[in-house]
Scaffold this active site. Structure first.
Site, PDB file in Angstrom:
ATOM      1  N   ASP A   1      -6.667   5.925  -5.721  1.00 18.88           N
ATOM      2  CA  ASP A   1      -6.727   5.246  -4.427  1.00 18.88           C
ATOM      3  C   ASP A   1      -5.302   4.886  -4.011  1.00 18.88           C
ATOM      4  OD1 ASP A   1      -7.011   3.420  -2.348  1.00 18.88           O
ATOM      5  OD2 ASP A   1      -8.779   2.446  -3.231  1.00 18.88           O
ATOM      6  N   HIS A   2      -4.823   5.571  -2.990  1.00 21.27           N
ATOM      7  CA  HIS A   2      -3.421   5.408  -2.615  1.00 21.27           C
ATOM      8  C   HIS A   2      -3.134   4.030  -2.025  1.00 21.27           C
ATOM      9  CE1 HIS A   2       0.615   6.439  -1.885  1.00 21.27           C
ATOM     10  NE2 HIS A   2       0.468   7.665  -1.400  1.00 21.27           N
TER      11      HIS A   2
END
Lengths: 469, 440
Positions: free
Chosen positions: B410-411
């Site tokens: 999850d950036h």
């Protein structure tokens, strides 16, 4: 530490239509419950000397009236013979059956019933003076005050058996030849009709410009028309200045629109009821009472004293049994820790006269007073097939609608026989957030008086099947 | 005396289930804990056991029915052996609903998932019967919501006046309140991701015959959950290969240990062990994001989800505290959980609380793929198929066994360099198993 609901001890003071449902609901929620009332069984004013006995007598009165009206249908019956002792016994039997039933339900729920009177010794303790003279001390996790209300007496009225209140009037000691009703509210008018049907010449005196102050004038008009025929006289905007007992009866001096003096065999004082919180030792608690004598409560019916709740007549207007019942359930749930709230959108009011008057929600007058733009539709029962078959075309059904919100139903009012039963649909409509279309497009059985609700709703769209303006 | 048997609470956020099989019929005598029904939730198939001994009076549900928590499913006549408590105690298993929510919940409505409407919870203490600031208030006059709807909204802590009604003339239903509650929890993420309405489907029959089949509950929930994750989470996936030549030698050498214990020492099991160690070193991979409160939730435990494909669909049983278990223990647990999942016997406890997921397609085929994160986790590791390859080592071409690995993260929480470091650490630990003991 958190306390289990099941170990909570609840004391309910007063066994009327607020107190006993509160006790029953609390027991059903698993709490230990003590119910205190000075009568042998629960029931309170409603069952012992209010709603129920008056309705039993009104049932008899209705029959007497119908017997006289049936002559128009070609049926002649002889004048009814009235056995007052038997009528009184029948009324008592109704009371005994219903209160005895409540006693059974109390036992079945394992509720401790104490016959006596309770007073707070402090915010956590009650002293109960039992009917047998002994006393008991009780502690509790929460208490519910449901001590109801009492008839208001006129300070200048003589202490005489000729001066009745709603309680003694229901005792039906005799049928006076003449009777004055002081107060044109619902209690007086219901009892006045009972006595008029039994043969008394009844006169009403009311200070306000109309009977049933607060009710929709269009509904009251229907009842007033009937009462004008049934009663000897109706004096509005008139007050009683003096009452004096004489050998012939009670001499009454009137002031206001109707001046003069007149003597009546009996007078029935029905000028209202006042909350009855004076005898429970509130001074030993932090409970707050307002200037009218009502206990101040929040949305959960909690008083200023955290563990003490109040419901019913003692906790505010309207003083109605069914409102007290609702509050009783709310208080029991609040004590159980549930997220509950006193949240009715409509409380039906019913006057069990003939014709009956019933309404719920907003009245036209209230809407106008609040500066609210409402649309009122009306369906006269003269256009109802069922009303005509009953020979009762005098009724009316009215809806108060919000024209800015899809004609949402804000209020419903009815006058006519059976209005008290019919109003339940109106209350449900308001609680459910119904709009006029919901009522108009619900099939109502034909031929019934309930169709008048459907047709009044159709009128909102400008076209009712049986009525055009 | 007849007793109602209601669908009990089955777990957080489970409101309805589908009855897959009714296991008893009227007249049957049952003993306490005997399974009465087999039901399917969004996560698993579970058996619902009897509370007490008794005789079945009537069965009010049948296979395929959707049932809500609290709904009566069966009625019983209690046998003499059953305790004869007061009737109210037996016929009213209804728990008291939650106490009034704490004020912090009101200030940050998005900070926590709503409790299920009737989760059992003790009443507030007697010493504090008055909670004036947070007690519910009466609703205004003209809200088009029925008493039942107003009551439900109150119980779950929703202000019914702000709910949008979907019915005619704005009428508010219980479903509207539920939808509102759900949206309130998800609102910040939806704003972040934006949303585009789904266009209508074309008429496929124009081009030939089609068959429409109802989705199984697990399929539907997988679809919803994947859309949710994909819509909310900006995914990045990076790929690399680990040289497992030496680890595979060790795996074969010690395989018997696992077999003796009842497990199977697969490469996936060994990777799980490595991942569990990596999560201790890289705590942001073992976290969740709360955009509502702008907080990162670091979990002090490592619960590894392992995706298992079953006939009924995809389920992800969880190895709790995987960092504290050795490879043999993990292998035994994976075998047991996978078997339970395939048999439809998995318990909700087995499926909840995961902090990171490993998904293995290697037994089928493939090298790399882009796994979708199991929201609200923040990363997932995909294992591909190990293959012998020609690799240049120290200037020489050698045949080595290479394992393709795909890491999605999850950036919002994890940057590319962090992801590369995490995957790099895993590969190093696979290639030099001693590192696990040195650093893990």
């Amino acid at each position: 530490m958190e306390t289990d609901v099941n170990s909570k001890h609840i004391v309910v003071i007063g066994g009327g239509p607020g107190g006993y449902p509160a006790a029953f609901h609390a027991a059903d929620l698993g709490m230990q419950v003590t119910l205190i009332d000075d009568a042998p069984n629960p029931g309170g004013v409603c069952l012992y000397r209010g709603c129920i006995p008056s309705k039993a007598l009104l049932h008899a009165a209705a029959f007497i009236n119908e017997a006289s009206e049936i002559a128009e249908w070609g049926i002649t019956v002889s004048k009814p013979q009235i056995d007052l002792d038997k009528l009184r016994a029948r009324k008592e039997a109704v009371i005994a059956k219903l209160t005895g039933g409540l006693g059974q339900l109390t036992k079945q729920r394992k509720i401790t019933y104490l016959q006596g009177r309770a007073r707070f010794a402090d915010p956590k303790t009650l002293t109960v003076t039992m009917s047998d003279g002994t006393t008991q001390t009780l502690t509790f996790d929460a208490a519910i005050i449901a001590t109801g209300s009492q008839p208001i007496h006129l300070p200048f009225a003589p202490d005489s058996p000729r001066v009745l209140d709603s309680t003694t009037a229901l005792d039906l000691a005799d049928i006076p030849a003449s009777m004055l009703l002081v107060g044109g509210g619902y209690i007086g008018l219901e009892l006045g009709q009972v006595y008029a049907s039994l043969g008394s010449r009844v006169t009403v005196v009311e200070m306000m410009p109309a009977l049933l102050p607060g009710a929709d004038a269009a509904l009251v008009r229907v009842l007033a028309a009937k009462l004008k025929k049934q009663f000897e006289a109706i004096h509005l905007k008139t007050r009683v200045a003096a009452l004096d007992e004489t050998p012939e009866g009670i001499a009454v001096r009137f002031e206001g629109k109707h001046e003069g003096s007149e003597t009546f065999d009996k007078i029935l004082v029905a000028v209202g009821r006042r909350p009855d919180a004076g005898n429970v030792g509130l001074e030993n608690t932090g409970v707050v009472v307002d200037e009218k004598g009502f206990i101040t409560v929040d949305a959960q019916r909690r008083t200023a004293e955290p563990a003490i709740y109040a419901i019913g007549d003692v906790a505010g207007q309207p003083m109605l049994a069914h409102k007290a019942t609702y509050e009783g359930k709310v208080a029991a749930e609040a004590i159980a820790g549930m997220k509950t709230v006193y949240d009715p959108k409509a409380i039906p009011g019913v006057v069990f006269t003939d014709p009956e008057i019933a309404w719920c929600g907003l009245t036209e007058a209230e809407a106008k007073a609040a500066g609210r733009d409402v649309k009122v539709t009306s369906f006269p029962w003269a256009a109802s097939g069922r009303a005509t078959t009953l020979g009762r075309s005098d009724g009316v059904t009215r809806l108060v609608l919000d024209p800015t919100d899809n004609h949402r139903v804000l209020g419903v009012g009815m006058a006519g026989p059976g209005a008290g039963e019919l109003i339940a649909e109106g209350t449900l409509a308001i609680e459910m957030g119904a709009v006029a279309d919901d009522l108009a497009w619900t099939i109502h059985p034909h031929p019934t008086l309930s169709e008048t609700v459907m047709e009044a709703a159709e009128s909102a769209m400008g076209h009712s099947i049986h009525y055009t303006r | 005396m007849s007793t109602e048997f209601k669908l009990p609470e089955l777990g957080e956020n489970i409101e309805t289930i589908q009855v897959t099989r009714v296991l008893v019929s009227p007249g049957d005598s049952v003993v306490a804990d005997q399974p009465l029904l087999e039901v399917e939730t969004d996560k698993a198939t579970i058996e619902v056991p009897a509370d007490n001994a008794g005789t079945v009076d009537s069965v009010l549900v049948s296979d395929g029915d959707e049932v809500s928590v609290g709904q009566v499913m069966l009625t019983f006549t209690d046998s003499a052996a059953a305790p004869t408590a007061a009737p109210t105690a037996e016929t009213e298993p209804e728990p008291a609903p939650d106490p009034v929510p704490p004020t912090s919940d009101i200030r940050h409505p998005t900070s926590s998932l709503l409790p299920p409407p009737s989760s059992p919870s003790p009443a507030p203490p007697t010493s504090d019967l008055r909670l004036p600031t947070s007690s519910p208030s009466p609703t205004p006059y003209n809200v088009p919501a029925a008493p039942s709807v107003r009551r439900f909204a109150r119980e779950i802590g929703i202000d019914v006046t702000v709910v949008t009604g979907s019915g005619p003339n704005g009428r508010i239903s219980i479903d509207d309140v539920k939808t509102h509650a759900k949206q309130r929890n998800e609102a910040p993420a939806l704003v972040a991701a934006g949303s585009i309405a789904t266009p209508p489907l074309p008429d496929f029959e124009k081009w030939g015959a089609v068959e429409r089949k109802k989705m199984a509950v697990i399929r539907r929930k997988t679809a919803e959950h994947m859309s949710l994750s994909w819509g909310q989470v900006p995914h990045v996936t990076i790929f690399d290969k680990a040289d497992i030549t030496e680890l595979d030698v060790l795996r074969k050498r010690y395989a018997d240990h696992a077999v003796e214990a009842g497990g199977k020492l697969t490469m996936a099991v060994m990777v799980c062990k490595v991942v569990a160690a990596a999560l201790k070193r890289f705590p942001q991979f073992n976290a969740s994001i709360d955009m509502g409160t702008r907080e990162i939730i670091y979990k002090q435990y490592v619960n590894l989800g392992v995706a298992v494909s079953t006939e009924r669909g995809l389920v992800v049983p969880v190895i709790h505290n995987a960092d504290q278990k050795n490879m043999v223990a993990i292998s035994v647990e994976i075998s047991a959980l996978a078997q339970k999942a395939r048999d439809g016997k998995i318990q909700l406890d087995d499926l909840e609380g995961g902090t990171f997921t490993v998904t293995n397609l290697g037994r089928i085929c493939g090298t790399y793929f882009t796994p979708i994160i199991n929201y609200p986790e923040v990363a997932i590791l995909g294992i591909g198929r190990a293959q012998p390859e020609a690799i240049v080592r120290d200037g020489q071409i050698e045949m080595r066994t290479m394992l393709p690995l795909s890491l999605s993260f999850d950036h919002r929480l994890i940057d590319g360099s962090d992801g590369a470091r995490f995957l790099g650490w895993i590969i190093d630990a696979i290639q030099e198993p001693l590192l696990l003991s040195l650093q893990g």
